[in-house]
Design an enzyme around this catalytic site. Structure first.
Site, PDB file in Angstrom:
ATOM      1  N   CYS A   1      -1.399  -0.293   8.159  1.00  0.00           N
ATOM      2  CA  CYS A   1      -2.260  -0.042   9.329  1.00  0.00           C
ATOM      3  C   CYS A   1      -3.255   1.086   9.037  1.00  0.00           C
ATOM      4  O   CYS A   1      -2.861   2.227   8.763  1.00  0.00           O
ATOM      5  CB  CYS A   1      -1.398   0.304  10.548  1.00  0.00           C
ATOM      6  SG  CYS A   1      -2.370   0.515  12.050  1.00  0.00           S
TER       7      CYS A   1
ATOM      8  N   ARG B   1      -6.153  -9.000  10.412  1.00  0.00           N
ATOM      9  CA  ARG B   1      -5.143  -9.787   9.683  1.00  0.00           C
ATOM     10  C   ARG B   1      -3.888 -10.060  10.514  1.00  0.00           C
ATOM     11  O   ARG B   1      -2.996 -10.771  10.082  1.00  0.00           O
ATOM     12  CB  ARG B   1      -4.741  -9.053   8.397  1.00  0.00           C
ATOM     13  CG  ARG B   1      -5.909  -8.809   7.468  1.00  0.00           C
ATOM     14  CD  ARG B   1      -5.562  -7.766   6.414  1.00  0.00           C
ATOM     15  NE  ARG B   1      -5.334  -6.451   7.023  1.00  0.00           N
ATOM     16  CZ  ARG B   1      -4.966  -5.375   6.354  1.00  0.00           C
ATOM     17  NH1 ARG B   1      -4.751  -5.457   5.059  1.00  0.00           N
ATOM     18  NH2 ARG B   1      -4.788  -4.216   6.971  1.00  0.00           N
TER      19      ARG B   1
ATOM     20  N   ASP C   1      -6.299  -4.990  14.044  1.00  0.00           N
ATOM     21  CA  ASP C   1      -6.495  -5.405  12.655  1.00  0.00           C
ATOM     22  C   ASP C   1      -6.694  -6.927  12.580  1.00  0.00           C
ATOM     23  O   ASP C   1      -5.905  -7.695  13.132  1.00  0.00           O
ATOM     24  CB  ASP C   1      -5.255  -4.992  11.842  1.00  0.00           C
ATOM     25  CG  ASP C   1      -5.474  -5.135  10.345  1.00  0.00           C
ATOM     26  OD1 ASP C   1      -5.383  -4.115   9.647  1.00  0.00           O
ATOM     27  OD2 ASP C   1      -5.728  -6.272   9.882  1.00  0.00           O
TER      28      ASP C   1
ATOM     29  N   HIS D   1       2.110  -2.859  12.185  1.00  0.00           N
ATOM     30  CA  HIS D   1       2.076  -3.568  10.896  1.00  0.00           C
ATOM     31  C   HIS D   1       1.934  -2.576   9.756  1.00  0.00           C
ATOM     32  O   HIS D   1       1.258  -1.559   9.885  1.00  0.00           O
ATOM     33  CB  HIS D   1       0.929  -4.590  10.859  1.00  0.00           C
ATOM     34  CG  HIS D   1      -0.438  -3.975  10.868  1.00  0.00           C
ATOM     35  ND1 HIS D   1      -1.205  -3.852   9.734  1.00  0.00           N
ATOM     36  CD2 HIS D   1      -1.166  -3.418  11.867  1.00  0.00           C
ATOM     37  CE1 HIS D   1      -2.363  -3.264  10.048  1.00  0.00           C
ATOM     38  NE2 HIS D   1      -2.354  -2.986  11.331  1.00  0.00           N
TER      39      HIS D   1
ATOM     40  N   CYS E   1      -1.989  -4.367  17.036  1.00  0.00           N
ATOM     41  CA  CYS E   1      -3.162  -3.709  16.456  1.00  0.00           C
ATOM     42  C   CYS E   1      -4.353  -4.670  16.427  1.00  0.00           C
ATOM     43  O   CYS E   1      -4.185  -5.879  16.330  1.00  0.00           O
ATOM     44  CB  CYS E   1      -2.832  -3.243  15.034  1.00  0.00           C
ATOM     45  SG  CYS E   1      -4.183  -2.300  14.272  1.00  0.00           S
TER      46      CYS E   1
HETATM   47 ZN    ZN Z   1      -3.456  -1.520  12.328  1.00  0.00          ZN
END
Ligand code: ZN
Length: 209
Positions: free
Chosen positions: A100, A45, A43, A97, A41
């Site tokens: 998400c 993090r 993302d 994750h 992803c």
């Molecule tokens: Zn995500």
């Protein structure tokens, strides 16, 4: 944040890398032969190399919203082709994750414009597994399960490609579904049993000799 800080960080990183290995950048410049293709992803993090504890050069990375592998997406299809056919990676990881935002958005009924067609791929995962998901009353648990099932379905999308099917036969390439638990930092192997999942559908999706 002052953008100049980034360039300062870069200089410090160069010094640090050269302290460890004064040939570091000479080696990087010679080319890449990563063993892994990581599909994860976007993302902020969830950074691939860091969570796997691997150095630059070890992982070929593709990231998008909710670690999707849509069959008509030229970007992810090109990445898989290049990684499998040219770089000859031996391991493909789809890593989702918990927490998400993409998966959460797909669980809600709202018009998100250009994101709609992308997120609909996740809604399709929900439809495929509706019986399992609807049985889970706790919303947080349902959300986690959809994150996991989405990883599973994206792994299957990887396996649907001719390149991967050929590499299975030629060199026993492996596909894995993982979850990064954002709350603990732990990497979880979903241990997806592809033989079991694919046993009834192999005939439908086999396209490579
Ligand atoms: Zn995500």
């Amino acid at each position: 944040m002052d953008i100049n800080q980034i360039f300062e960080n870069n200089q410090n990183w160069i010094i640090k890398q050269l302290e460890i290995d004064d040939q570091y950048f000479d080696k990087l410049g010679k080319g890449q032969s990563p063993e892994f293709l990581y599909i994860g992803c976007s993302d902020s993090r969830v950074s691939a190399e860091e969570l796997m504890g691997l150095e630059p050069g070890k992982v070929f990375v593709h990231r998008n919203i909710a670690n999707m592998v849509p069959n008509t997406d030229l970007n992810s299809m090109s990445v898989i082709n290049y990684a499998v056919v040219h770089l000859k990676v031996n391991h493909i990881v789809v890593c989702g994750h918990y927490g998400c935002g993409g998966v959460l958005a797909a669980m809600q009924q709202s018009d998100l414009g250009i994101l709609n067609p992308w997120l609909r791929n996740i809604r399709d995962v929900y439809r495929l597994h509706q019986k399992t998901l609807d049985k889970i009353e706790n919303e947080e648990e349902k959300y986690k399960k959809l994150v996991e099932l989405n990883v599973q379905e994206q792994c299957i999308n990887v396996i649907k490609t001719a390149e991967v099917q050929r590499a299975f036969k030629d060199r026993n390439l492996k596909v894995y579904g993982w979850i990064f638990d954002i709350h603990s930092g732990q990497l979880i192997d979903l241990k997806i049993n592809f033989t079991e999942i694919l046993k009834d559908i192999t005939q439908i999706y086999t396209i490579a000799d």
